[in-house]
Write a protein that holds these residues in place. Structure first.
Motif, PDB file in Angstrom:
ATOM      1  N   GLN A   1      -3.267  -2.699   0.906  1.00 57.54           N
ATOM      2  CA  GLN A   1      -1.835  -2.872   1.116  1.00 57.54           C
ATOM      3  C   GLN A   1      -1.342  -3.991   0.210  1.00 57.54           C
ATOM      4  OE1 GLN A   1       0.187  -1.080   2.996  1.00 57.54           O
ATOM      5  NE2 GLN A   1       2.021  -2.294   2.625  1.00 57.54           N
ATOM      6  N   VAL A   2      -0.345  -3.689  -0.620  1.00 56.50           N
ATOM      7  CA  VAL A   2       0.220  -4.678  -1.525  1.00 56.50           C
ATOM      8  C   VAL A   2       1.196  -5.565  -0.759  1.00 56.50           C
ATOM      9  CG1 VAL A   2       1.646  -5.011  -3.571  1.00 56.50           C
ATOM     10  CG2 VAL A   2      -0.035  -3.158  -3.513  1.00 56.50           C
ATOM     11  N   GLN A   3       1.115  -6.846  -1.026  1.00 56.91           N
ATOM     12  CA  GLN A   3       2.067  -7.802  -0.458  1.00 56.91           C
ATOM     13  C   GLN A   3       2.765  -8.520  -1.602  1.00 56.91           C
ATOM     14  OE1 GLN A   3      -0.467 -10.147   2.152  1.00 56.91           O
ATOM     15  NE2 GLN A   3       0.205  -8.940   3.909  1.00 56.91           N
ATOM     16  N   LEU A   4       4.053  -8.815  -1.416  1.00 55.64           N
ATOM     17  CA  LEU A   4       4.865  -9.449  -2.443  1.00 55.64           C
ATOM     18  C   LEU A   4       5.420 -10.766  -1.922  1.00 55.64           C
ATOM     19  CD1 LEU A   4       6.900  -6.291  -3.556  1.00 55.64           C
ATOM     20  CD2 LEU A   4       4.751  -7.146  -4.510  1.00 55.64           C
ATOM     21  N   SER A  21      10.090 -15.524  -9.581  1.00 53.00           N
ATOM     22  CA  SER A  21       8.775 -14.920  -9.747  1.00 53.00           C
ATOM     23  C   SER A  21       8.402 -14.154  -8.489  1.00 53.00           C
ATOM     24  CB  SER A  21       7.720 -15.990 -10.024  1.00 53.00           C
ATOM     25  OG  SER A  21       7.977 -16.638 -11.258  1.00 53.00           O
ATOM     26  N   CYS A  22       7.602 -13.133  -8.679  1.00 51.53           N
ATOM     27  CA  CYS A  22       7.120 -12.327  -7.561  1.00 51.53           C
ATOM     28  C   CYS A  22       5.644 -12.058  -7.789  1.00 51.53           C
ATOM     29  CB  CYS A  22       7.900 -11.026  -7.471  1.00 51.53           C
ATOM     30  SG  CYS A  22       7.256  -9.866  -6.254  1.00 51.53           S
ATOM     31  N   ALA A  23       4.834 -12.601  -6.923  1.00 46.44           N
ATOM     32  CA  ALA A  23       3.394 -12.428  -7.026  1.00 46.44           C
ATOM     33  C   ALA A  23       2.943 -11.328  -6.082  1.00 46.44           C
ATOM     34  CB  ALA A  23       2.689 -13.738  -6.698  1.00 46.44           C
ATOM     35  N   ALA A  24       2.203 -10.390  -6.619  1.00 48.36           N
ATOM     36  CA  ALA A  24       1.692  -9.277  -5.823  1.00 48.36           C
ATOM     37  C   ALA A  24       0.221  -9.489  -5.523  1.00 48.36           C
ATOM     38  CB  ALA A  24       1.889  -7.970  -6.560  1.00 48.36           C
ATOM     39  N   SER A  25      -0.152  -9.231  -4.302  1.00 49.80           N
ATOM     40  CA  SER A  25      -1.551  -9.359  -3.908  1.00 49.80           C
ATOM     41  C   SER A  25      -1.970  -8.159  -3.086  1.00 49.80           C
ATOM     42  CB  SER A  25      -1.767 -10.638  -3.092  1.00 49.80           C
ATOM     43  OG  SER A  25      -1.014 -10.598  -1.900  1.00 49.80           O
ATOM     44  N   LYS A  72       6.773  -9.060 -16.987  1.00 49.16           N
ATOM     45  CA  LYS A  72       5.600  -8.981 -16.118  1.00 49.16           C
ATOM     46  C   LYS A  72       4.397  -9.633 -16.764  1.00 49.16           C
ATOM     47  CE  LYS A  72       4.389  -4.366 -17.806  1.00 49.16           C
ATOM     48  NZ  LYS A  72       3.075  -4.669 -18.372  1.00 49.16           N
ATOM     49  N   ASP A  73       3.494 -10.042 -15.917  1.00 44.99           N
ATOM     50  CA  ASP A  73       2.211 -10.567 -16.351  1.00 44.99           C
ATOM     51  C   ASP A  73       1.144  -9.739 -15.654  1.00 44.99           C
ATOM     52  OD1 ASP A  73      -0.170 -11.970 -16.688  1.00 44.99           O
ATOM     53  OD2 ASP A  73       0.799 -13.926 -16.615  1.00 44.99           O
ATOM     54  N   ASN A  74       0.557  -8.798 -16.392  1.00 47.72           N
ATOM     55  CA  ASN A  74      -0.408  -7.888 -15.782  1.00 47.72           C
ATOM     56  C   ASN A  74      -1.637  -8.624 -15.258  1.00 47.72           C
ATOM     57  OD1 ASN A  74       1.308  -6.205 -17.544  1.00 47.72           O
ATOM     58  ND2 ASN A  74       0.000  -4.580 -16.785  1.00 47.72           N
ATOM     59  N   ASN A  75      -2.034  -9.670 -15.970  1.00 55.18           N
ATOM     60  CA  ASN A  75      -3.248 -10.391 -15.564  1.00 55.18           C
ATOM     61  C   ASN A  75      -3.067 -11.087 -14.224  1.00 55.18           C
ATOM     62  OD1 ASN A  75      -4.647  -9.635 -17.874  1.00 55.18           O
ATOM     63  ND2 ASN A  75      -3.882 -11.396 -19.026  1.00 55.18           N
ATOM     64  N   ASN A  77      -0.626 -10.097 -11.981  1.00 58.47           N
ATOM     65  CA  ASN A  77       0.105  -9.202 -11.065  1.00 58.47           C
ATOM     66  C   ASN A  77       1.413  -9.849 -10.625  1.00 58.47           C
ATOM     67  OD1 ASN A  77      -1.979  -7.377 -11.280  1.00 58.47           O
ATOM     68  ND2 ASN A  77      -2.949  -7.967  -9.365  1.00 58.47           N
ATOM     69  N   THR A  78       2.147 -10.347 -11.587  1.00 53.81           N
ATOM     70  CA  THR A  78       3.376 -11.078 -11.305  1.00 53.81           C
ATOM     71  C   THR A  78       4.514 -10.516 -12.132  1.00 53.81           C
ATOM     72  OG1 THR A  78       2.139 -13.098 -10.799  1.00 53.81           O
ATOM     73  CG2 THR A  78       4.459 -13.358 -11.337  1.00 53.81           C
ATOM     74  N   VAL A  79       5.675 -10.463 -11.541  1.00 54.14           N
ATOM     75  CA  VAL A  79       6.881 -10.066 -12.250  1.00 54.14           C
ATOM     76  C   VAL A  79       7.880 -11.211 -12.171  1.00 54.14           C
ATOM     77  CG1 VAL A  79       7.912  -8.940 -10.236  1.00 54.14           C
ATOM     78  CG2 VAL A  79       8.601  -8.254 -12.525  1.00 54.14           C
ATOM     79  N   HIS A  80       8.616 -11.414 -13.257  1.00 52.23           N
ATOM     80  CA  HIS A  80       9.578 -12.507 -13.334  1.00 52.23           C
ATOM     81  C   HIS A  80      10.977 -11.959 -13.567  1.00 52.23           C
ATOM     82  CE1 HIS A  80       6.187 -15.262 -13.682  1.00 52.23           C
ATOM     83  NE2 HIS A  80       5.708 -14.494 -14.647  1.00 52.23           N
TER      84      HIS A  80
END
Length: 118
Positions: A1-4, A21-25, A72-75, A77-80
């Motif tokens: 389950q992805v969390q933002l 920023s939005c960090a996905a985990s 985005k930063d794929n490494n 998992n973040t979108v700005h």
């Protein structure tokens, strides 16, 4: 389950800038696209910008095109969301969202407040 989890909101003056920023985990993170939406008091949530996770292709809402930039930063998992030339009409709670498979944005962050003073 992805969390933002969003960060970077706050107070800015008209004409100023903020960067969200939005960090996905989550295990095996994989999404089709990620986006930013916003909601002002008494108004519906509206689309701000989106980015395709593999190609990096972007799309913007009319009211922010030319002022905001999504990246985005794929490494990580973040979108700005870089927001420039802010005006009071940009005041809203900004939400990060993920579209896992190309169907719908159905994963949401908790939101971060952006307030722009005149």
């Amino acid at each position: 389950q992805v969390q933002l989890v969003e960060s970077g909101g706050g107070l800015a003056q008209a004409g100023g800038s903020l960067r969200l920023s939005c960090a996905a985990s989550g295990s095996a993170f994989s999404v089709f696209a990620m986006a930013w939406f916003r909601q002002s008091p008494g108004k519906e949530r509206t689309f701000v910008a989106a980015i395709h996770w593999k190609t990096g292709g972007t799309v913007y809402g009319d009211s922010v095109r030319g002022r905001f930039t999504i990246s985005k930063d794929n490494n990580k998992n973040t979108v700005h969301l870089q927001m420039n030339s802010l005006n009071p009409e940009d005041t809203a709670v900004y939400y990060c969202a993920a579209d896992p498979k190309g169907g719908d944005y159905n994963i949401w962050g908790q939101g971060t407040q952006v307030t722009v003073s005149s």
